[in-house]
Write an enzyme that holds these catalytic residues in place. Structure first.
Site, PDB file in Angstrom:
ATOM      1  N   ARG A   3      -1.855  -5.940  -8.341  1.00 62.23           N
ATOM      2  CA  ARG A   3      -0.787  -6.951  -8.226  1.00 62.23           C
ATOM      3  C   ARG A   3      -0.868  -7.856  -9.458  1.00 62.23           C
ATOM      4  O   ARG A   3      -0.802  -7.392 -10.561  1.00 62.23           O
ATOM      5  CB  ARG A   3      -0.926  -7.729  -6.918  1.00 62.23           C
ATOM      6  N   SER A  27      -3.185  -7.834   2.581  1.00 65.16           N
ATOM      7  CA  SER A  27      -3.546  -7.675   3.999  1.00 65.16           C
ATOM      8  C   SER A  27      -4.005  -9.015   4.576  1.00 65.16           C
ATOM      9  O   SER A  27      -3.698  -9.343   5.719  1.00 65.16           O
ATOM     10  CB  SER A  27      -4.663  -6.642   4.146  1.00 65.16           C
ATOM     11  N   LYS A  33     -17.180  -4.490   9.924  1.00 66.15           N
ATOM     12  CA  LYS A  33     -17.816  -5.663  10.535  1.00 66.15           C
ATOM     13  C   LYS A  33     -16.933  -6.899  10.485  1.00 66.15           C
ATOM     14  O   LYS A  33     -16.817  -7.635  11.447  1.00 66.15           O
ATOM     15  CB  LYS A  33     -19.153  -5.963   9.819  1.00 66.15           C
ATOM     16  N   HIS A  59       0.840  -1.208   0.000  1.00 66.05           N
ATOM     17  CA  HIS A  59       0.000   0.000   0.000  1.00 66.05           C
ATOM     18  C   HIS A  59       0.874   1.257   0.000  1.00 66.05           C
ATOM     19  O   HIS A  59       0.611   2.218  -0.729  1.00 66.05           O
ATOM     20  CB  HIS A  59      -0.888   0.038   1.257  1.00 66.05           C
TER      21      HIS A  59
END
Ligand code: PNS
Length: 167
Positions: free
Chosen positions: A96, A134, A45, A21
């Site tokens: 990517r 991530s 959430k 990032h």
């Protein structure tokens, strides 16, 4: 002469932010006068970190950059509405390998349908971050493995704390 600053929104879940990032952001700063890193609140959430934590990690990781050029914010609802409210003319995203393409293409098309004047700009990741995401970072860190080569130091510290004492 056009004196309007070129503003881009760099949206994402950033759960957590990775070096990939940061690389996209740093390169985006060569293209835009200002980049607003926008954490999607509606992804809270199912996220490991709260929106507040993700924003703090981004701010800590971007501490060396010019605050006039980079801002960390969060948004709710449609990205195009947020971008319009911030007077942005572009959306910045990283790409990517081919796996990202279909999702990004669909998102860019939907966003263009809703807001024709907003350009989606994609920057290819640098090869060393090709395999980092991530979710991979979360997975590895959850087993207590070292992720310091994949994320900024403040993020690695938070991951360690988050998973400390978990079975
Ligand atoms: O980092 P991510 O999870 O790939 O980011 C996805 C994100 C937050 C950019 C995307 O889900 C988004 O824009 N959400 C806001 C809602 C929206 O505008 N949806 C329409 C475009 S698909």
């Amino acid at each position: 002469m056009n004196l309007m600053p070129r503003i881009a929104v760099y949206p994402g879940s950033f759960d957590p932010p990775t070096l990939g990032h940061l690389s996209v952001l740093e390169r985006g700063l060569h293209l835009f006068d200002r980049v607003i890193v926008a954490v999607a609140r509606n992804s809270e959430k199912k996220s490991l970190f709260t929106t507040q934590e993700r924003m703090e990690m981004l701010r800590e990781s971007l501490a060396g950059l010019d605050p006039r050029q980079v801002e960390v914010d969060s948004f709710d609802g449609l990205l195009v509405d947020y971008a319009r409210s911030r007077k942005a003319t572009a959306l910045l995203r990283g790409l990517r390998a081919t796996a990202d393409f279909e999702y990004e293409f669909q998102m860019a098309m939907v966003n263009r349908h809703m807001e024709g004047g907003l350009q989606s700009v994609f920057l290819m990741t640098e090869y060393q971050w090709l395999y980092i995401s991530s979710s991979i970072v979360r997975e590895i860190a959850s087993y207590g493995a070292d992720v310091r080569a994949m994320v900024p130091a403040p993020v690695a510290d938070r991951l360690e704390k988050k998973f400390a004492g978990r079975p």
